[in-house]
Design a protein around this motif. Structure first.
Motif, PDB file in Angstrom:
ATOM      1  N   SER A 175     -41.667 -12.454  44.586  1.00  0.00           N
ATOM      2  CA  SER A 175     -41.048 -13.018  45.779  1.00  0.00           C
ATOM      3  C   SER A 175     -40.300 -14.294  45.415  1.00  0.00           C
ATOM      4  O   SER A 175     -40.885 -15.235  44.873  1.00  0.00           O
ATOM      5  N   ARG A 178     -47.171  -1.736  40.672  1.00  0.00           N
ATOM      6  CA  ARG A 178     -47.682  -2.599  41.746  1.00  0.00           C
ATOM      7  C   ARG A 178     -47.395  -4.079  41.518  1.00  0.00           C
ATOM      8  O   ARG A 178     -47.935  -4.930  42.241  1.00  0.00           O
ATOM      9  N   ARG A 232     -37.443  -9.901  47.727  1.00  0.00           N
ATOM     10  CA  ARG A 232     -38.676  -9.270  47.254  1.00  0.00           C
ATOM     11  C   ARG A 232     -38.333  -8.156  46.265  1.00  0.00           C
ATOM     12  O   ARG A 232     -37.386  -7.395  46.486  1.00  0.00           O
ATOM     13  N   GLY A 281     -40.368  -5.076  44.146  1.00  0.00           N
ATOM     14  CA  GLY A 281     -41.616  -4.372  43.883  1.00  0.00           C
ATOM     15  C   GLY A 281     -41.385  -3.233  42.910  1.00  0.00           C
ATOM     16  O   GLY A 281     -40.320  -2.611  42.898  1.00  0.00           O
ATOM     17  N   TYR A 315     -45.339  -7.338  42.030  1.00  0.00           N
ATOM     18  CA  TYR A 315     -44.556  -7.739  43.197  1.00  0.00           C
ATOM     19  C   TYR A 315     -44.115  -9.183  43.041  1.00  0.00           C
ATOM     20  O   TYR A 315     -44.925 -10.074  42.786  1.00  0.00           O
TER      21      TYR A 315
END
Length: 905
Positions: A492, A488, A452, A454, A490
């Motif tokens: 994955s 913000r 992940r 961010g 993000y």
């Protein structure tokens, strides 16, 4: 003791009444009845039945040196004399580990020769043997050095991380490919950890220690008969909590290298008959957090490269422009206006304050659970063993770039691992012309791994190139774009690795004469390995409109525009509406078409920044499977010249399964790693059986060694060609194959008990591990000059993490005090020569040789009912770095002092 158990022991004595067998009697009794605390250094004593005679003999021998003819190992699934096993093996007793509070894998490896624990976080650490294996652990591949705990094979190294190994009977390290006797095959060797088993004798013991930085550790063991002669149990519980040596200045309650763990292991032993027993084991370590990532200090980035730049404005000079360096970034107005944090005082100066300043860093959360059932049958002259096991592991990291600014947010790896295994093994009676073992093994592993990433509100100003930052920081509209470009956002990258292995194995000892034995073994393993993977933006953040319209068939929320911010003809009406909304939000202009050229360039800069950070995206798909049938074998003749000298030669061959993986949206298959290991050794028992001295010379040739290699990035190259970028070729690093690696050297292992009240264990090695053929390594950072070749040839260079010389020495001294007391002291020193800690072998990656010493001194009761012990780890406070690069370094763990109180109840 019950009458039945006494009768069993008398029967055993009648069956083993020869002098040679009685010589090993105490060892056999300890093994059969699983006496708690039985040392691997089994003492030669008189019959346990005649306790009075034994006591008298013990008193007479109190000042005499202990003989070592019964040092034993279980590496071949039988209790055997170390001197009779034609393998390179090191043994450490659990008693020694407890005395010096050596509770983890790293501490254990400091007590055996030519085995190295390569530090990292709980998921990324690795083990190497004979200088090979530093880079041999990812979520998609098997470890090169296996770990076995109570017969259960760990197919994933992190299962042994963040764990305190307590109540240990012994640890054995076997070097070279394994697989013809054990369930899971390994290409470099095995660390076999055996815990103490339940007995029918009641037992309760405990230990508590308190050390520097508020470190509290406690462990207890309790057990005994539940139903006499039928069911026994043993429970071991431990807890460790304390602060680490480095403080997070942003939140002083968080420290690095802290301890926060609790574990429990409960075992049940069922013995319904002399021909059958079962052991059930349950273990758990609940999720808890320890800070290991980011335990790194910064140093100034060198202002020059190793060679001159070949292209660009700096061509002909070796100047490093430092365009993306932390110094450049932190001196931008965006960060200078936010407070007092500075490059010189904080980024570089953290080491002076013994602190790290990170706003978004949290401890790594790990946890593990397991269960196993070991069933043993005696059928005529055969032993049948079945081991059924389950293990899982959880890992959750939250990382930070190392500043108090809102740059990295909620990023890190997330792993959920599960393994299921079944082994069944048949062993013939030892002796005769041939004795053998054969078995079947199955293991299934399932790993869900998510990386992940961010970004916070300051990420745009941090990651922007100099030209992007200049363009965007020019006015309020640009600064809003700069913030929203990454805020913000993000990402994955989700992968699932699901692997299944089936194997059949057998090994036989052919006793041609009393002196000559030939050991042969064969294994056949069927590997089926699969991966599916995706890379997606799960949240497009504050600047949704700044995303592209799509990337690699992944649809996003933005629109298409060129390098100058001009809309392309590919946009739909919806995408044009998105562009118009962006113009209104940031420039108060109703349509995108009405933006000025400079405004469109600001949009282009923000979009380029977002695209470069988001990277390559792809929807989930299945990688090419790795399916193969892999052999392993051993051929090892040994010759016993007399009772004190045994020579042997071994040829071991093993393979490590290939890897099914996806790299930058493309399926890339890694071939199996193949190891041929040759070993010539001599095992000796000298000085009236007070000195065990074993040595061997070895050579390991490894083909298709699995580690990071540099290759052409097909996806990015294709994108560059489409965009007209010159040069278009792009490269990436992934876990591939090095054509050939070699390790060769000499190993020495010994034990000496020739001094009254003293046991000495020592081992050493000279090791030459190098790349025979490695033409495509990535370049080290100092070769970052413009125009540098994409590859570096490391053929002939020493492997990263490989020591030329290593040595360790352990001494334990204990002497009676008064009628029932005992004074004892111990130390262990581990030395290694210098090594390169950097995988591409940067000239800045060299770490000096070092020696680390642990010391313990204490006094207690001889029956171990009470003991107090002062333990000092890293007693001389060795400060040699753990690893370093050209602008970072990881400090050594400083000296640690603790007081340990233990007893039996």
């Amino acid at each position: 003791m019950t009458k039945k158990r006494v009768d069993n022991r008398k029967t055993f004595l009648r069956k083993h009444k020869s002098a040679a067998e009685l010589k090993l009697l105490p060892l056999a009794l300890a093994a059969i009845f699983m006496v708690p605390g039985a040392s691997v250094f089994a003492q030669t004593a008189t019959s346990a039945v005649d306790q009075a005679a034994a006591k008298k003999a013990a008193e007479e021998a109190e000042d005499a040196p202990t003989k070592l003819e019964t040092v034993v190992v279980r590496s071949r699934n039988r209790i055997e004399r170390l001197q009779d096993v034609p393998l390179s093996i090191s043994v450490v007793s659990g008693q020694e580990l407890e005395r010096l509070q050596a509770l983890d894998v790293g501490a254990i490896t400091k007590r055996v020769g030519n085995v190295v624990w390569n530090p990292g976080n709980p998921r990324q650490f690795s083990l190497s043997i004979r200088g090979v294996g530093k880079q041999a652990q990812t979520d998609a591949q098997d470890p090169s050095v296996g770990i076995i705990v109570d017969g259960v094979n760990y197919a994933y190294n992190p299962l042994s991380s963040s764990v305190d190994f307590t109540d240990i009977a012994a640890v054995e390290v076997t070097r070279g490919p394994q697989g013809t006797l054990v369930g899971k095959n390994t290409s470099l060797g095995v660390i076999n950890i055996t815990t103490r088993k339940p007995t029918f004798e009641s037992e309760a013991s405990g230990q508590i220690s308190y050390g520097e930085r508020q470190n509290l550790f406690a462990t207890s063991t309790i057990g005994g008969a539940v139903i006499d002669d039928l069911l026994a149990w043993r429970g071991t519980f431990s807890a460790s909590k304390g602060r680490g040596d480095l403080v997070n200045a942003y939140n002083p309650d968080l420290t690095y290298a802290n301890k926060d763990r609790f574990s429990a292991r409960v075992q049940f032993l069922l013995t319904p008959s002399e021909n059958f027993n079962a052991r059930i084991s349950l273990d758990a370590q609940p999720k808890a957090g320890e800070a290991t990532n980011g335990r790194t200090f910064n140093s100034p980035t060198p202002a020059t490269f190793a060679e001159n730049n070949l292209t660009g404005a700096l061509a002909g000079t070796n100047t490093n422009p430092l365009s993306s360096d932390a110094k450049t970034r932190l001196n931008r107005r965006w960060f200078l206006d936010q407070g007092t944090y500075s490059y010189d005082k904080d980024w570089i100066g953290n080491s002076e304050h013994n602190a790290i300043n990170a706003d978004n860093y949290n401890p790594i959360v790990t946890g593990t659970n397991g269960a196993s059932a070991e069933l043993n049958w005696k059928v005529n002259d055969f032993d049948i063993t079945s081991i059924t096991a389950y293990k899982d592991y959880y890992f959750d990291a939250r990382n930070d770039e190392g500043t108090p600014f809102d740059i990295s947010k909620n990023g890190g790896g997330l792993v959920d691992y599960r393994q299921y295994s079944q082994e069944i093994r048949l062993s013939s009676k030892a002796g005769g012309f041939v004795d053998y073992q054969t078995g079947l093994f199955w293991i299934k592993t399932d790993t869900d791994h998510t990386t992940r990433t961010g970004w916070g509100s300051d990420a745009g100003a941090w990651f922007a190139s100099n030209s992007q930052y200049t363009t965007l920081d020019a006015n309020s509209s640009g600064r809003a774009l700069l913030q929203d470009s990454l805020s913000r956002l993000y990402k994955s990258v989700a992968a699932n690795y699901y692997n299944t292995s089936y194997a059949a194995f057998a090994q036989a000892n052919w006793h041609f004469t009393d002196e000559l034995t030939l050991t042969t073994g064969l294994r056949v393993t069927r590997e089926d390995r699969n991966t599916k993977n995706s890379s997606l933006l799960t949240d497009e953040g504050a600047g949704t409109a700044l995303s592209p319209a799509s990337v690699n068939d992944v649809t996003l929320s933005g629109f298409d525009s060129d390098a100058n911010g001009v809309l392309t003809t590919k946009n739909s009406a919806t995408q044009i509406a998105t562009a118009n909304a962006l113009a209104l939000k940031y420039f108060s202009t109703s349509t995108y078409a009405a933006l000025t050229s400079d405004q469109r360039k600001q949009v282009a800069a923000a979009k380029a920044l977002r695209k470069s950070q988001a990277g390559i995206l792809w929807n989930e798909f299945d990688a090419e499977s790795f399916e193969d049938t892999e052999p392993a074998f051993v051929v090892s003749p040994s010759y016993k010249f007399n009772e004190d000298y045994t020579g042997y030669f071994s040829w071991q061959y093993g393979e490590k399964a290939g890897i099914s993986q996806i790299v930058n949206g493309r399926s890339l298959l890694t071939k199996a790693e193949k190891t041929n290991s040759y070993e010539l050794g001599l095992k000796t028992l000298l000085l009236d059986n007070s000195l065990v001295l074993n040595f061997d010379i070895y050579r390991m040739d490894i083909e298709d060694y699995q580690q990071a290699v540099q290759v052409l990035d097909d996806y990015t190259t294709t994108q560059n060609i489409s965009a007209g970028i010159v040069p278009s070729a792009a490269y990436t690093s992934y876990t591939g194959n090095v054509p050939k690696v070699r390790a060769q050297g000499i190993e020495l292992d010994g034990y000496y008990n020739g001094i009254p009240h003293t046991t000495i264990r020592f081992s050493g090695a000279y090791n030459d591990a190098y790349y025979v053929d490695f033409p495509n390594s990535a370049q080290p950072v100092e070769n970052g000059y413009t125009g540098a070749a994409p590859y570096r040839d490391l053929s002939g260079e020493t492997l990263p993490g490989a020591y030329k010389y290593s040595f360790n020495l352990g001494v334990d001294y204990h002497i009676p005090v008064g009628a029932s007391g005992e004074f004892h002291t111990s130390f262990n020193s581990a030395y290694n020569s210098k090594f390169n800690s950097d995988n591409p072998l940067s000239s800045y990656g060299w770490v000096d040789g070092s020696i680390t010493t642990d010391v313990a001194i204490g006094i207690g009761k001889r029956d171990q009912s009470f003991d107090v012990n002062l333990v000092i780890k890293n007693a001389f406070n060795d400060q040699t770095y753990q690893n370093q690069t050209w602008n970072t370094w990881s400090p050594a763990v400083p000296r640690f002092v603790q007081l340990v109180v233990s007893g039996k109840f």
